[in-house]
Design a protein around this motif. Structure first.
Motif, short mmCIF file in Angstrom:
data_model
loop_
_atom_site.label_atom_id
_atom_site.label_comp_id
_atom_site.label_asym_id
_atom_site.label_seq_id
_atom_site.Cartn_x
_atom_site.Cartn_y
_atom_site.Cartn_z
N GLN A 113 0.83 -1.20 0.00
CA GLN A 113 0.00 0.00 0.00
C GLN A 113 0.87 1.26 0.00
O GLN A 113 0.38 2.34 -0.31
CB GLN A 113 -0.91 0.04 1.24
N LEU A 114 2.15 1.11 0.37
CA LEU A 114 3.05 2.26 0.45
C LEU A 114 4.44 1.85 -0.03
O LEU A 114 5.00 0.87 0.45
CB LEU A 114 3.14 2.76 1.90
N LEU A 115 4.99 2.61 -0.97
CA LEU A 115 6.36 2.41 -1.44
C LEU A 115 7.15 3.68 -1.15
O LEU A 115 6.70 4.78 -1.48
CB LEU A 115 6.39 2.12 -2.94
N LEU A 116 8.31 3.50 -0.56
CA LEU A 116 9.21 4.61 -0.22
C LEU A 116 10.46 4.45 -1.07
O LEU A 116 11.15 3.43 -0.97
CB LEU A 116 9.54 4.55 1.28
N ILE A 117 10.75 5.43 -1.91
CA ILE A 117 11.88 5.33 -2.83
C ILE A 117 12.79 6.53 -2.63
O ILE A 117 12.43 7.66 -2.97
CB ILE A 117 11.40 5.25 -4.31
N ALA A 122 22.45 11.49 -6.95
CA ALA A 122 23.20 11.56 -8.21
C ALA A 122 22.52 10.80 -9.34
O ALA A 122 22.60 11.19 -10.50
CB ALA A 122 24.62 11.06 -8.01
N LYS A 123 21.83 9.70 -9.02
CA LYS A 123 21.17 8.90 -10.04
C LYS A 123 19.69 8.71 -9.74
O LYS A 123 19.06 7.78 -10.24
CB LYS A 123 21.84 7.54 -10.15
N ALA A 124 19.11 9.59 -8.94
CA ALA A 124 17.74 9.41 -8.47
C ALA A 124 16.74 9.33 -9.62
O ALA A 124 15.89 8.45 -9.64
CB ALA A 124 17.36 10.52 -7.50
N GLU A 125 16.83 10.25 -10.58
CA GLU A 125 15.87 10.24 -11.69
C GLU A 125 15.90 8.91 -12.43
O GLU A 125 14.85 8.32 -12.69
CB GLU A 125 16.16 11.38 -12.66
N LEU A 146 0.21 4.46 -2.36
CA LEU A 146 1.04 5.65 -2.56
C LEU A 146 2.51 5.31 -2.73
O LEU A 146 3.00 4.34 -2.15
CB LEU A 146 0.89 6.59 -1.36
N ILE A 147 3.19 6.14 -3.52
CA ILE A 147 4.64 6.06 -3.69
C ILE A 147 5.21 7.40 -3.28
O ILE A 147 4.76 8.45 -3.78
CB ILE A 147 5.04 5.78 -5.15
N VAL A 148 6.18 7.38 -2.38
CA VAL A 148 6.87 8.60 -1.97
C VAL A 148 8.27 8.54 -2.56
O VAL A 148 9.03 7.61 -2.27
CB VAL A 148 6.95 8.72 -0.43
N CYS A 149 8.62 9.53 -3.38
CA CYS A 149 9.94 9.60 -4.01
C CYS A 149 10.68 10.82 -3.46
O CYS A 149 10.13 11.93 -3.47
CB CYS A 149 9.81 9.74 -5.52
N GLU A 150 11.91 10.59 -3.02
CA GLU A 150 12.74 11.70 -2.55
C GLU A 150 13.90 11.88 -3.51
O GLU A 150 14.62 10.93 -3.81
CB GLU A 150 13.26 11.41 -1.14
N SER A 154 16.17 19.61 -8.20
CA SER A 154 16.21 19.83 -9.64
C SER A 154 15.70 18.64 -10.45
O SER A 154 15.55 18.73 -11.67
CB SER A 154 17.65 20.14 -10.08
N SER A 155 15.39 17.53 -9.81
CA SER A 155 14.98 16.30 -10.52
C SER A 155 13.58 16.43 -11.10
O SER A 155 12.70 17.06 -10.52
CB SER A 155 15.00 15.10 -9.58
N GLU A 156 13.40 15.80 -12.27
CA GLU A 156 12.09 15.72 -12.91
C GLU A 156 11.77 14.24 -13.10
O GLU A 156 12.54 13.52 -13.72
CB GLU A 156 12.09 16.43 -14.26
#
Length: 189
Positions: A113-117, A122-125, A146-150, A154-156
């Motif tokens: 139900q929840l993904l934390l990424i 440096a290589k997040a995108e 839900l997915i939470v991305c950190e 400047s990342s898109e």
């Protein structure tokens, strides 16, 4: 730990400089946006580092969390932090490349139900977009999950048919992007 059953306990950071811990301010903001508390469910902490995000999710009511991390010192730190917070019974820790670990969970038919990424900035995108493509093409994230991305500010991040961005917030050099899994019908509208 910010809140929940284990609120107030201090977690150990991963030794060295290979991981970047999420600040308490950002962590508190994340959970205020997506919770702040949960009534059960399963979470997946990819690129887990010290395990702080997944452990916070457990403290706030998730039933179980799977932690995937490639670095041995980080794996040791996650296990120490789980032991310190008495959450060992509700966690599974795997030493694996996060994207390969995600694929293994998909192949096993696991759902969350929840993904934390939270990969290295440096290589997040690259890492996140690859993970999101796998998630979009599978049933690993339940509808409404839900997915939470950190990432760096400047990342898109890319768009995906069944993953809808519902919120983006910036905290200094850090950007939080939250996706929700929508059903195929909603995605086509």
């Amino acid at each position: 730990m910010i809140s929940g059953q284990q609120g107030g306990l201090r977690l150990k950071p991963v030794p060295g400089k290979q991981t970047r811990p999420t600040t308490d301010k950002v962590k508190e903001s994340i959970f205020n946006m997506i919770g702040p508390y949960f009534d059960g469910g399963q979470a997946l902490d990819l690129f887990a580092g010290s395990g702080a995000l997944g452990i916070e999710a457990l403290s706030r009511g998730m039933d179980r969390c799977v932690f995937i991390e490639a670095q041995h010192p980080a794996i040791q730190t996650i296990r120490q932090n789980l032991s310190h917070t008495n959450l060992n019974e509700r966690a599974s820790v795997f030493k694996n490349d996060s994207l390969r670990g995600l694929q293994a969970l998909i192949s096993k038919g696991e759902t969350f139900q929840l993904l934390l990424i939270d990969p290295p900035y440096a290589k997040a995108e690259l890492y996140i977009n690859e993970a999101l493509a796998k998630i979009d093409a599978s049933g690993v994230l339940e509808e409404g999950g839900l997915i939470v991305c950190e990432t760096a500010s400047s990342s898109e991040l890319a768009s995906f048919p069944t993953l809808q961005i519902i919120r983006t917030e910036q905290y200094g050099e850090t950007k939080i992007t939250i996706y929700e899994r929508v059903n195929d019908y909603e995605a086509s509208c």
